[in-house]
Scaffold this motif. Structure first.
Motif, short mmCIF file in Angstrom:
data_model
loop_
_atom_site.label_atom_id
_atom_site.label_comp_id
_atom_site.label_asym_id
_atom_site.label_seq_id
_atom_site.Cartn_x
_atom_site.Cartn_y
_atom_site.Cartn_z
N CYS A 1 0.87 -1.26 -0.06
CA CYS A 1 -0.13 -0.19 0.04
C CYS A 1 0.94 1.33 -0.04
O CYS A 1 1.07 1.93 0.82
CB CYS A 1 -1.05 -0.05 1.25
N ARG A 2 1.53 1.66 -1.15
CA ARG A 2 2.56 2.51 -1.30
C ARG A 2 2.17 3.49 -2.34
O ARG A 2 2.48 2.93 -3.77
CB ARG A 2 3.79 2.10 -1.20
N ALA A 3 1.02 4.33 -2.45
CA ALA A 3 0.73 4.93 -3.36
C ALA A 3 1.68 5.79 -4.14
O ALA A 3 2.06 5.80 -5.16
CB ALA A 3 -0.20 6.06 -2.89
N GLY A 4 2.87 6.21 -3.38
CA GLY A 4 3.83 7.02 -3.99
C GLY A 4 4.86 6.31 -4.62
O GLY A 4 6.01 6.70 -5.40
N GLN B 1 12.67 -4.48 -12.85
CA GLN B 1 12.69 -4.04 -14.24
C GLN B 1 11.40 -4.22 -14.91
O GLN B 1 11.07 -2.99 -15.71
CB GLN B 1 13.72 -4.84 -14.84
N ARG B 2 10.62 -5.18 -14.76
CA ARG B 2 9.47 -5.42 -15.22
C ARG B 2 8.36 -4.33 -14.62
O ARG B 2 7.95 -3.56 -15.56
CB ARG B 2 8.75 -6.93 -15.07
N ALA B 3 8.57 -3.95 -13.52
CA ALA B 3 7.59 -3.02 -12.76
C ALA B 3 7.91 -1.64 -13.45
O ALA B 3 7.02 -0.71 -13.66
CB ALA B 3 7.43 -3.04 -11.33
N ALA B 4 9.07 -1.42 -13.35
CA ALA B 4 9.65 0.12 -13.88
C ALA B 4 9.13 -0.08 -15.33
O ALA B 4 8.62 1.33 -15.63
CB ALA B 4 11.14 0.10 -13.91
N THR B 5 9.32 -0.92 -16.09
CA THR B 5 8.78 -0.76 -17.54
C THR B 5 7.25 -0.42 -17.60
O THR B 5 6.89 0.63 -18.47
CB THR B 5 9.30 -2.11 -18.29
N LEU C 1 6.68 1.20 -7.92
CA LEU C 1 7.66 0.06 -8.02
C LEU C 1 7.71 -0.82 -7.13
O LEU C 1 7.42 -2.13 -7.20
CB LEU C 1 9.10 0.52 -8.49
N ILE C 2 7.59 -0.34 -5.87
CA ILE C 2 7.82 -1.23 -4.83
C ILE C 2 6.51 -2.02 -4.60
O ILE C 2 6.55 -3.13 -4.17
CB ILE C 2 8.18 -0.32 -3.47
N ARG C 3 5.41 -1.19 -4.65
CA ARG C 3 4.18 -1.73 -4.50
C ARG C 3 3.85 -2.61 -5.48
O ARG C 3 3.44 -3.87 -5.21
CB ARG C 3 3.00 -0.48 -4.83
N THR C 4 4.27 -2.72 -6.77
CA THR C 4 4.05 -3.56 -7.86
C THR C 4 4.93 -4.99 -7.58
O THR C 4 4.28 -5.88 -7.75
CB THR C 4 4.28 -3.05 -9.03
N VAL C 5 5.89 -4.57 -7.14
CA VAL C 5 7.02 -5.76 -7.06
C VAL C 5 6.57 -6.58 -5.81
O VAL C 5 6.78 -7.81 -5.79
CB VAL C 5 8.54 -5.42 -7.01
N ALA C 6 6.44 -6.05 -4.73
CA ALA C 6 5.84 -6.61 -3.59
C ALA C 6 4.67 -7.70 -3.89
O ALA C 6 4.69 -8.68 -3.33
CB ALA C 6 5.60 -5.62 -2.31
N GLU D 1 11.37 8.67 -4.90
CA GLU D 1 12.81 8.80 -4.27
C GLU D 1 12.86 7.28 -3.87
O GLU D 1 13.93 6.76 -3.89
CB GLU D 1 12.76 9.78 -3.43
N THR D 2 11.87 6.74 -2.89
CA THR D 2 12.01 5.40 -2.48
C THR D 2 12.04 4.62 -3.48
O THR D 2 12.83 3.49 -3.35
CB THR D 2 10.66 5.19 -1.18
N ASP D 3 11.20 4.64 -4.57
CA ASP D 3 11.45 3.64 -5.56
C ASP D 3 12.84 3.61 -6.15
O ASP D 3 13.32 2.50 -6.42
CB ASP D 3 10.32 4.06 -6.75
N SER D 4 13.26 4.65 -6.29
CA SER D 4 14.57 4.85 -7.16
C SER D 4 15.72 4.20 -5.98
O SER D 4 16.56 3.85 -6.54
CB SER D 4 14.88 6.32 -7.64
N LEU D 5 15.53 4.73 -4.90
CA LEU D 5 16.61 4.25 -3.75
C LEU D 5 16.60 2.60 -3.56
O LEU D 5 17.61 2.07 -3.82
CB LEU D 5 16.23 4.69 -2.43
N VAL D 6 15.44 2.19 -3.58
CA VAL D 6 15.35 0.78 -3.17
C VAL D 6 15.62 0.08 -4.80
O VAL D 6 16.41 -0.93 -4.61
CB VAL D 6 13.87 0.22 -3.02
N LYS D 7 15.37 0.34 -5.80
CA LYS D 7 15.57 -0.24 -7.07
C LYS D 7 17.12 0.09 -7.22
O LYS D 7 17.74 -0.89 -7.69
CB LYS D 7 14.98 0.56 -7.98
N ALA D 8 17.68 0.89 -6.80
CA ALA D 8 19.29 1.15 -7.02
C ALA D 8 19.78 0.36 -6.21
O ALA D 8 20.85 -0.26 -6.41
CB ALA D 8 19.68 2.68 -6.42
N GLN D 9 19.40 0.09 -4.90
CA GLN D 9 19.92 -0.88 -3.91
C GLN D 9 19.61 -2.40 -4.42
O GLN D 9 20.76 -3.15 -4.21
CB GLN D 9 19.36 -0.76 -2.50
N VAL D 10 18.64 -2.51 -5.00
CA VAL D 10 18.25 -3.82 -5.68
C VAL D 10 19.22 -4.08 -6.70
O VAL D 10 20.05 -5.17 -6.88
CB VAL D 10 16.96 -4.06 -6.29
N GLU D 11 19.63 -3.11 -7.45
CA GLU D 11 20.48 -3.35 -8.68
C GLU D 11 21.95 -3.54 -8.04
O GLU D 11 22.60 -4.22 -8.58
CB GLU D 11 20.58 -1.80 -9.35
#
Lengths: 388, 952
Positions: free
Chosen positions: A345-348, B756-760, A351-356, B179-189
């Motif tokens: 539940c992370r609207a913002g 990567q899939r989600a980012a696309t 990516l995390i939301r989808t992947v999780a 930012e969180t997405d980017s940060l976590v994605k970068a850490q995953v990378e």
């Protein structure tokens, strides 16, 4: 006339401990077994034992390395009392064994003149005692190694006079032994077949816990614990001080000798409270001891992602102080509602939301390797998100 | 923001562009002029004015924009534009230092200058002016330089930040850049990169790779430990085996030895008995020999006596047979001699008859041949007669004039020519007839008598009396003369032809030709007759006949000499004589044959009788010799062995001695048989073999045991069993560790893949406002269903591709040059349309020489697309060298022809800016040294090079 001696067995010198990954810790465990010889010597001298009887498996193999042999002989030489031993199933005699080599004979004569290796089935008459050795000359002996004692003629028995007669044997007994899950089934000893009234004590080896088989027949167990005990009545880490008299039951006294402690725990965890309890238990159990403990932890239950991470951190925190930590991990991971919500539940954070969401779906919908992989990914994601 | 107008002076080749109105109600402007007219330079000047700081110095930059050829004037650009709801006038003079000018007149009329002007300008354009080096980045997505139309619009020109901000405001706010997405994605990378390489292989020194290495090393170590333990176990097993074989050999030897001694004793006894048996057998043999000798001699005496009696009896009939045969031979020989004489006579008579027959035949042959010769000689005489006739005809033919059909034809032709010429002359000539004259009349001095007629064919003088001279010219002088010459030439030719044919006239020639034809016909007939007679063959036959006659005459004379008794009859009797002589010969041959047959039969009989007689005699002689030999040998034997009684006594003694020797030998043999020599020998062989084998086994086992004792008594530094055990335990631990590491790595891979899939997917969603604009334009150009696709990972855009239902998906790089230009144009217009929202809904987009590779149909759709973009508020400025190709665009056309000339009045550019004035020459040249000439900018230079347009 009473004869007092120290009964021990299963020193298992040179045991490799290959399952312990650190060579340094392996050495600690191997060295501890040599140190036990020193304590046995101190005990024997302190208790007024006139000899030390070792009921087999002095070495973990019948072709130990040269350094193991020499170290053992050096320590035995320092015991200050006569030491009599028989080969057991681990260090059995016969062709190729260390006992037959000139090198061992010479080193033994030089370093441990008090040592006598009994590889023949014949009475050893000493002052105040007669020892009837039953060495194992094969790893798996199908015949009773004490059978020869039954063949002794009456005049031989008569010649022993009033000296106590002590049988020194290695193997399992009909009344007790491998049926309990330890020891080697082939090497059976027929205690009931021994000549009635002629034997005053049977000093047994092979079973690693101290055990009274009969009033005059005991397993001394190993003096230094070498494995995680199996069963509550299995009490390794002792030796026996035995006082015998001809025709009377012996007086047997247990002495604790082990230094290394092998903890075997079986626990369940389902909550953070139980994790805290477990952590306290660890602290209680280990106190300030370092490099003296080994732990086998069979842990089950169910934890969330946080709990799972916490458990792992907890285990990693105690691991350095232990010689070895063997974890049988059966804890299932069930992310909590809060954890799921925090990830999905992370609207913002699309990516995390989808992947999780996808990982959770994959974890719940798969078993075996695929499920385990998804869980691993989910745990990593959870950790990264928590730290972000 | 919209460009309203511009004026450029002293900018490279542009002296003064004059005021150029760039805006139009349709939003479409077409700047057109031929190549090298300064179109691109104009665009560059406007761009420089908007985005390069006025004080930018440096020879590189300034030399790149200064007038060419140098005039000493400074580049000056004015741009009027609309922004923030009002009009602004911008003027810059680039002098390369503090004296450079930047003025920005705001909608209210106030003017900012210098840095203030630049700062405000940056706020209005969204891109702060900077030095020349960064100029290219300014509005790169809106300003398509010449040659750059086909560049990927997602490349460096893409204004990522501005796009993200715009997209965020379009409704996907905050999504693209969590930012969180980017940060976590970068850490995953980062996690992934710790485990894997860019090529998806396991990274060296990663946890999993180290676990794999450790596991592999442990396996190898375990293999070595197991091998070492196996060697030890083998040694121990070998030692046990050697010990066992050693004991077996000792035990075996103990068992074999007594048997061996016993067998040897028996062998000694046997040898003694066998010696005794040998002696006894030798004595027995001697007795047997003596007995045999006597028996044999006795038997031979008896045999010889019997055979001699039989032989004598058999010889009596043989002697009688020999005598009979001799008598028969003599009788047959007498008859044979008589027959021999008769046969000689018959042979002689046959020879005579044969000679007579041959002579008769020779005479007949000679007679026949003489007839043939006579016939041939008559034929030859006929042929000679025809030959004489041919010679005569050939003589006549040779005497005739050489006129044949061809010559005659030519003569006729020549005569015809003379007649024609003469007719022509006659028609032109003057016929003069003196009818009556009272005075003398003369023609060419020759008097003419009255009543005469004279033909005048050439010029002549007619004299009448003394006083009258008349000149006559018939025909015309030249023509008549020419005709007369022709008559003369024809006549001469005819005369020459007749002379060549050796005739006087054509009639004679005709007769000569007829005679020639007749003679040639006759001559041909005679020759054919002679040829038919075969004169040559006739001669050969005659010669051959004469030769044969000579031969046959010789043969007749030879035979007549051999048979002198024969009388040759006259010619008419030859045939009868020949027939009679043939009959006589046949009879003589028959008589001779009959006698010869009888003689040969008798001769064979004589030979047979002689052979029988010979054989019978030889047999008789052999029997006589055999009888003599038998009788001789018998005498010798009787002399040696005595008579019958003496021989009987000697035989009795020999038999007794032989029986005694036999008894002794049998006794010894029985003793030997009792010892069973074969079994004894086999036992000895077997026991010897056993002793040898056991001794070898003992030796070998002793040696092996000693070797293994030595080997096993030495302790290695490690315990092989412990090593194996430890290795097994270690392997279990490492395998578990490897499984855990693998699981973790797989998890990280999965996590990365999912990110990567989600980012696309998220990227696509974020890009939706842009893609909607893009695809609306794309469908105008490429039809229904067409769309441009872009790959977005949330961090970057890429993978521009064109999808068309009928052709499928093609990446941008795979498209043709023309389609790339169109796709890039669509994307840029859509992007500008999207970004225009931040600029009052309008942004200019400058397309320099774009769509040059479009076909007419596609160009038409591009015009529709540009019109649609302009309708949405964009200002589209198209620069082209061929404005006619864009006739259907409906754009405002601005002719730039002549902007390199000074179109405006020399002086201040003040038409719009009002106060653009010539700045005084400033030589201080505030050159900061950091700028780069426009012409040296890689992009610009490259594009110019690509187009080959001279870079203007």
């Amino acid at each position: 006339m009473a004869f007092r001696f120290l009964h021990t067995a299963d020193w298992q010198l040179g045991k490799p401990y290959g399952w312990v990954t650190s060579p340094e810790q392996q050495n600690r465990l191997r060295e501890a077994r040599f140190d036990a010889i020193d304590r046995l010597g101190e005990l024997a001298r302190g208790e007024g034992a006139r000899m030390v009887l070792v009921a087999g498996d002095v070495f973990d193999s019948n072709r130990p390395g040269a350094n193991t042999i020499v170290t053992a002989l050096g320590r035995i030489g320092q015991m200050g009392v006569p030491v009599l031993l028989i080969p057991g199933n681990h260090d059995h005699g016969g062709p190729g064994s260390l006992w037959e080599t000139k090198e061992f004979t010479e080193q033994s004569r030089r370093l441990a003149p008090n040592l006598r290796v009994l590889t023949e089935c014949q009475p050893v008459e000493m002052e105040g005692v007669v020892v009837l050795p039953c060495p194992l000359l094969k790893r798996m002996e199908t015949t009773d190694t004490t059978a020869w004692i039954r063949q002794l003629p009456a005049e031989t028995w008569d010649s022993f006079g009033t000296r106590p007669r002590i049988v020194l044997a290695h193997g399992s007994v009909r009344e007790f032994g491998s049926a309990a899950g330890e020891g080697d089934a082939p090497n059976q000893i027929q205690l009931g077949q021994l000549p009635s009234g002629q034997i005053d004590y049977v000093a047994l080896g092979d079973w690693h816990g101290v055990k009274e088989v009969a009033a005059n027949a005991w397993y001394s167990g190993t003096p230094e614990i070498d494995r995680f005990p199996k069963g509550a009545d299995n009490r390794p880490g002792y030796c026996l001080i035995v006082t015998t008299n001809r025709g009377a039951n012996p007086q047997v006294e247990e002495r604790r000798t082990t230094r290394k402690l092998w903890h075997q725990l079986e626990r369940q965890v389902h909550s953070s409270e139980e994790l805290e309890t477990l952590e306290l238990e660890f602290h209680e159990l280990l106190k300030a001891r370092v490099n003296d403990d080994l732990m086998e932890l069979e842990i089950s239950g169910s934890l969330g992602l946080d709990g799972r991470d916490r458990l792992e951190r907890m285990l990693e925190s105690i691991r350095p102080g232990l010689i070895a930590l063997d974890v049988r991990d059966r804890v299932t991971v069930n992310p909590t509602e809060e954890e799921i919500e925090a990830l999905t539940c992370r609207a913002g954070d699309p990516l995390i939301r989808t992947v999780a969401g996808r990982l959770l779906e994959r974890y719940r919908g798969s078993t075996g390797e695929a499920g385990a992989t998804a869980l691993s990914a989910l745990r990593d994601l959870h950790g990264l998100v928590c730290r972000a | 923001m919209k460009l309203i107008s511009a004026r450029v002076r002293n900018f490279r080749i542009i002296r003064d562009s004059g005021l150029l109105q760039l805006d139009s109600p349709s939003g479409l402007a077409l700047l057109g002029a031929p190549n090298e007219s300064g179109k691109s330079t104009l665009a560059e000047a406007i761009h420089t004015c908007l985005f390069v700081v006025h004080r930018t110095g440096g020879d590189g930059f300034l030399n790149g924009i200064r007038p060419k050829p140098a005039t000493g004037d400074h580049p000056e650009v004015m741009v009027e534009f609309e922004a923030n709801g009002g009009r602004h006038q911008l003027r810059k003079v680039f002098k390369g230092g503090k004296t450079s000018v930047a003025e920005l007149t705001l909608p209210g009329g106030s003017t900012l200058s210098g840095e203030d002007a630049e700062k405000r300008l940056g706020e209005l354009t969204g891109h702060a002016p900077s030095n020349a080096a960064n100029r290219e980045k300014a509005w790169a997505h809106l300003w398509v330089w010449q040659g750059g139309a086909g560049d990927d619009p997602l490349g460096e020109s893409l204004p990522k930040e501005r796009l993200e901000q715009r997209l965020a405001r379009e409704g996907a706010g905050g999504v693209l850049r969590s930012e969180t997405d980017s940060l976590v994605k970068a850490q995953v990378e980062n996690l992934w990169e710790q485990t894997f390489t860019a090529t998806q292989r396991l990274r060296a020194n990663s946890d999993l790779q180290k676990a794999e290495v450790a596991l592999q090393e442990a396996r190898e170590r375990q293999q070595a430990a197991v091998a070492e333990l196996n060697r030890l176990e083998a040694d121990i097993t070998a030692k046990v085996d050697a010990q066992r074989r050693l004991e077996e050999a000792k035990l075996g030897l103990e068992r074999v030895e007594p048997e061996w001694e016993r067998a040897q004793q028996q062998a000694d006894n046997l040898a003694t008995l066998q010696g005794q048996l040998g002696d006894a057998k030798r004595q027995l043999d001697a007795a047997a020999v003596a007995l045999g000798h006597l028996s044999k001699a006795n038997q031979e005496i008896l045999d010889r006596q019997t055979r001699a009696a039989g032989l004598r009896q058999a010889m009596e009939p043989a002697e009688k047979e020999v005598l009979d045969l001799l008598e028969q031979v003599r009788t047959a020989e007498t008859r044979e001699n008589g027959l021999h004489e008769e046969a000689g006579k018959a042979a002689q008579a046959e020879e005579i008859a044969r000679l007579q027959q041959e002579l008769a035949q020779a005479c007949a042959n000679l007679l026949e041949h003489e007839k043939t010769l006579a016939r041939l000689e008559a034929a030859q005489a006929d042929a000679e007669k025809v030959g004489a006739e041919i010679a005569e005809l050939e003589g006549h033919l040779a005497a005739l004039p050489p006129v044949d059909d061809k010559a005659l034809s030519r003569l006729n032709g020549l005569e015809q020519e003379v007649l024609v010429a003469e007719a022509g002359l006659k028609s032109m000539a003057l016929e003069l007839e003196l009818v009556k004259a009272d005075r003398p009349v003369a023609l060419n001095g020759a008097p003419i008598a009255e009543g005469t007629t004279t033909l005048v064919t050439s010029g002549a003088e007619l004299t009448v009396g003394d006083g009258v001279v008349v000149r006559l010219t018939p025909g015309g002088a030249d023509t008549l003369a020419k005709t007369r010459r022709e008559v003369e030439r024809a006549r001469a030719a005819l005369a020459e032809g007749l002379a060549r044919c050796q005739v006087e006239s054509l009639a004679i020639a005709s007769r000569a030709r007829d005679q020639r034809v007749d003679l040639e016909a006759r001559l041909g007939g005679a020759k054919r007759q002679l040829k038919a007679m075969g004169l040559e063959r006739l001669g050969q036959e005659l010669t051959e006949a004469r030769r044969l006659k000579s031969v046959r005459l010789g043969e007749k004379e030879r035979l007549a000499a051999l048979a002198p008794e024969c009388v040759i009859p006259p010619e008419e009797g030859i045939a009868g004589w020949l027939q009679a002589s043939k009959e006589a010969e046949r009879e003589a041959q028959a008589a001779n044959h009959r006698l010869n047959t009888e003689f040969q039969s008798l001769a064979r009989r004589v030979t047979q009788l002689r052979e029988l007689w010979g054989k019978a005699g030889e047999s008789l002689e052999r029997n006589r010799a055999a009888l003599a030999e038998l009788e001789g040998g018998l005498s010798l034997l009787l002399a040696e062995h005595g008579d019958a009684e003496q021989r009987r006594m000697s035989l009795g003694e020999a038999q007794a001695k032989h029986l005694g020797s036999q008894a002794i030998a049998k006794t010894i043999q029985d003793q030997i048989d009792a010892l069973n020599p074969e079994e004894l020998q086999a036992a000895l062989t077997r026991l010897r073999r056993s002793r040898e084998q056991l001794a070898a086994q003992l030796s070998e086992a002793t040696h092996q045991k000693a070797t293994l004792d030595g080997k096993l008594s030495v302790f290695p530094s490690d315990d092989p069993r412990a090593e194996v055990l430890a290795g097994e335990q270690r392997l279990r631990v490492l395998e578990a560790d490897h499984r855990a590491k693998k699981l973790r790595a797989d998890g990280i891979q999965l996590l990365r893949d999912e990110f990567q899939r989600a980012a696309t997917e998220v990227g696509q969603e974020v890009l939706r406002p842009l893609l909607e604009r893009v695809n609306r334009l794309a469908r105008i150009v490429f039809g229904h269903g067409a769309e441009l696709r872009v790959t977005s990972t949330g961090e970057s855009l890429g993978g521009l591709a064109l999808y068309r239902p009928e052709r499928g998906l093609h990446p941008f790089a795979d498209l043709s040059a023309g389609t790339r230009e169109q796709v890039a144009g669509i994307f840029r217009l859509a992007l500008a349309g999207l970004l225009a929202a931040d600029h009052d809904g309008c942004l200019p987009i400058v397309l320099d020489d774009s769509f040059v590779n479009a076909d007419p149909g596609r160009l038409g759709r591009m015009h529709a697309m540009l019109d649609a973009a302009a309708s949405d508020g964009l200002q589209v400025i198209l620069i082209t060298c061929d404005p006619s190709t864009h006739a259907t665009l409906g754009a405002r056309q601005i002719d730039l022809t002549g902007i390199t000339r000074n179109l405006a009045v020399q002086g201040t550019v003040s038409a719009v800016a009002g106060n653009l004035s010539e700045e005084p020459e400033n030589a201080d040249g505030d050159n900061d040294g950091n700028t780069i000439a426009m012409s040296a900018l890689p992009g610009v230079a490259n594009r110019r090079a690509k187009k080959g347009d001279g870079g203007q």
